[in-house]
Scaffold this motif. Structure first.
Motif, PDB file in Angstrom:
ATOM      1  N   GLN A 177       0.615  -1.293   0.137  1.00 27.95           N
ATOM      2  CA  GLN A 177       0.325   0.284  -0.293  1.00 27.95           C
ATOM      3  C   GLN A 177       1.428   1.356   0.218  1.00 27.95           C
ATOM      4  O   GLN A 177       0.751   2.058  -0.482  1.00 27.95           O
ATOM      5  CB  GLN A 177      -1.463  -0.018   0.855  1.00 27.95           C
ATOM      6  CG  GLN A 177      -1.889   0.775   0.784  1.00 27.95           C
ATOM      7  CD  GLN A 177      -2.677   0.672  -0.289  1.00 27.95           C
ATOM      8  OE1 GLN A 177      -3.802  -0.075  -0.171  1.00 27.95           O
ATOM      9  NE2 GLN A 177      -2.806   1.681  -0.874  1.00 27.95           N
ATOM     10  N   ALA A 230       2.233   1.438  -3.095  1.00 25.96           N
ATOM     11  CA  ALA A 230       1.492   1.605  -4.518  1.00 25.96           C
ATOM     12  C   ALA A 230       0.910   3.524  -4.271  1.00 25.96           C
ATOM     13  O   ALA A 230       0.647   3.892  -5.262  1.00 25.96           O
ATOM     14  CB  ALA A 230       0.042   1.609  -3.831  1.00 25.96           C
ATOM     15  N   ASN A 231       0.990   3.939  -2.794  1.00 22.41           N
ATOM     16  CA  ASN A 231       0.386   5.176  -2.644  1.00 22.41           C
ATOM     17  C   ASN A 231       2.116   6.490  -2.996  1.00 22.41           C
ATOM     18  O   ASN A 231       1.795   7.025  -3.770  1.00 22.41           O
ATOM     19  CB  ASN A 231       0.453   5.668  -1.329  1.00 22.41           C
ATOM     20  CG  ASN A 231      -1.125   5.225  -0.871  1.00 22.41           C
ATOM     21  OD1 ASN A 231      -1.759   4.639  -1.949  1.00 22.41           O
ATOM     22  ND2 ASN A 231      -1.184   4.626   0.544  1.00 22.41           N
ATOM     23  N   TYR A 274       1.089   1.585  -9.623  1.00 25.04           N
ATOM     24  CA  TYR A 274      -0.211   1.689  -8.786  1.00 25.04           C
ATOM     25  C   TYR A 274      -1.471   0.266  -8.679  1.00 25.04           C
ATOM     26  O   TYR A 274      -1.572  -0.217  -7.427  1.00 25.04           O
ATOM     27  CB  TYR A 274      -0.570   3.245  -8.740  1.00 25.04           C
ATOM     28  CG  TYR A 274      -1.561   3.507  -7.964  1.00 25.04           C
ATOM     29  CD1 TYR A 274      -1.664   3.324  -6.205  1.00 25.04           C
ATOM     30  CD2 TYR A 274      -3.580   3.344  -8.248  1.00 25.04           C
ATOM     31  CE1 TYR A 274      -2.882   3.210  -5.487  1.00 25.04           C
ATOM     32  CE2 TYR A 274      -4.393   3.252  -6.886  1.00 25.04           C
ATOM     33  CZ  TYR A 274      -4.256   3.367  -6.131  1.00 25.04           C
ATOM     34  OH  TYR A 274      -5.683   3.915  -5.061  1.00 25.04           O
ATOM     35  N   GLN A 275      -1.404   0.558 -10.205  1.00 28.97           N
ATOM     36  CA  GLN A 275      -2.720  -0.395  -9.931  1.00 28.97           C
ATOM     37  C   GLN A 275      -2.192  -2.307  -9.960  1.00 28.97           C
ATOM     38  O   GLN A 275      -3.155  -2.873  -9.177  1.00 28.97           O
ATOM     39  CB  GLN A 275      -3.354  -0.082 -11.196  1.00 28.97           C
ATOM     40  CG  GLN A 275      -4.214   0.813 -12.096  1.00 28.97           C
ATOM     41  CD  GLN A 275      -4.234   1.285 -13.283  1.00 28.97           C
ATOM     42  OE1 GLN A 275      -3.781   0.635 -14.398  1.00 28.97           O
ATOM     43  NE2 GLN A 275      -5.189   2.337 -13.464  1.00 28.97           N
ATOM     44  N   GLN A 301      -1.943  -2.408  -6.433  1.00 31.86           N
ATOM     45  CA  GLN A 301      -3.324  -2.944  -5.857  1.00 31.86           C
ATOM     46  C   GLN A 301      -4.164  -3.999  -6.159  1.00 31.86           C
ATOM     47  O   GLN A 301      -4.607  -4.574  -5.030  1.00 31.86           O
ATOM     48  CB  GLN A 301      -4.683  -1.785  -6.306  1.00 31.86           C
ATOM     49  CG  GLN A 301      -3.776  -0.072  -5.654  1.00 31.86           C
ATOM     50  CD  GLN A 301      -4.143  -0.523  -4.336  1.00 31.86           C
ATOM     51  OE1 GLN A 301      -5.086  -1.061  -3.623  1.00 31.86           O
ATOM     52  NE2 GLN A 301      -3.583   1.123  -3.626  1.00 31.86           N
ATOM     53  N   GLU A 345      -5.151  -7.241  -2.867  1.00 28.86           N
ATOM     54  CA  GLU A 345      -6.708  -7.544  -2.825  1.00 28.86           C
ATOM     55  C   GLU A 345      -6.328  -9.041  -3.053  1.00 28.86           C
ATOM     56  O   GLU A 345      -6.999  -9.813  -1.877  1.00 28.86           O
ATOM     57  CB  GLU A 345      -7.281  -7.710  -4.278  1.00 28.86           C
ATOM     58  CG  GLU A 345      -8.033  -6.279  -4.083  1.00 28.86           C
ATOM     59  CD  GLU A 345      -8.319  -6.040  -2.690  1.00 28.86           C
ATOM     60  OE1 GLU A 345      -9.205  -6.326  -2.792  1.00 28.86           O
ATOM     61  OE2 GLU A 345      -7.851  -4.819  -2.562  1.00 28.86           O
TER      62      GLU A 345
END
Length: 188
Positions: A152, A155-156, A167-168, A171, A175
């Motif tokens: 996270q 990604a941020n 980023y995608q 994510q 998940e």
């Protein structure tokens, strides 16, 4: 899954080390900061790197470049030796900590990999790839929540730096970690 491990970390190394504008020509010195990744397929480039080391053994950049070449040759101990030399010459070299951490990861020394990524983050806390690399180590150590937090954070940072693709991808990994952490393992 060993192939996945090599691919993921290799992509990380490539993302961090490639410079599209860099080309090596005969007689060019290695005092520039860009990293050479051609050496693993071009013996002439490896010869030039070795020559640069002989000419200036206190310059960390050729050692870093040769370490990357050894990584691509899957000669991890030689890569570790070169990254260690970089850190002897430049104790704050975030690249060397990142790459050495990746070598430790590849040989299954997760605690040392974790220590190197942590040190690199102390030097450059805004470098997204470090968090992804540490996240993979945490997965192998069974620290799923820590891995999620690292992915996270990475990604941020990637999003903040305009890298929406990374980023995608991060994510999607997050998940998977939340639903089925074993599906993200990179060593099985």
């Amino acid at each position: 899954m060993m192939v996945l491990k090599s691919l993921l970390l290799g992509v990380g190394l490539l993302l961090f080390s490639m410079s599209p504008s860099f080309a090596v020509t005969e007689g060019e010195s290695f005092n520039r900061k860009e990293t050479v990744l051609m050496a693993h397929v071009n013996p002439e480039v490896m010869r030039m790197i070795n020559e640069a080391i002989e000419q200036n053994p206190n310059d960390p950049q050729p050692y870093l470049q040769r370490g990357l070449a050894y990584n691509h040759l899957e000669e991890y101990q030689k890569a570790l030796n070169d990254f260690n030399r970089v850190l002897e010459l430049d104790a704050d070299n975030v690249d060397a900590y990142n790459f050495r951490g990746t070598m430790y990861f590849r040989v299954g020394d997760y605690e040392r990999a974790l220590a190197d990524y942590n040190q690199a983050m102390n030097i450059n806390p805004d470098y997204a790839l470090l968090y992804f690399n540490r996240g993979y180590v945490r997965i192998e150590l069974g620290e799923i929540q820590g891995a999620i937090e690292d992915f996270q954070k990475g990604a941020n940072l990637a999003k903040k730096q305009g890298d929406l693709n990374t980023y995608q991808q991060a994510q999607a990994i997050i998940e998977k970690l939340k639903v089925a952490p074993e599906s993200v393992s990179v060593t099985n």
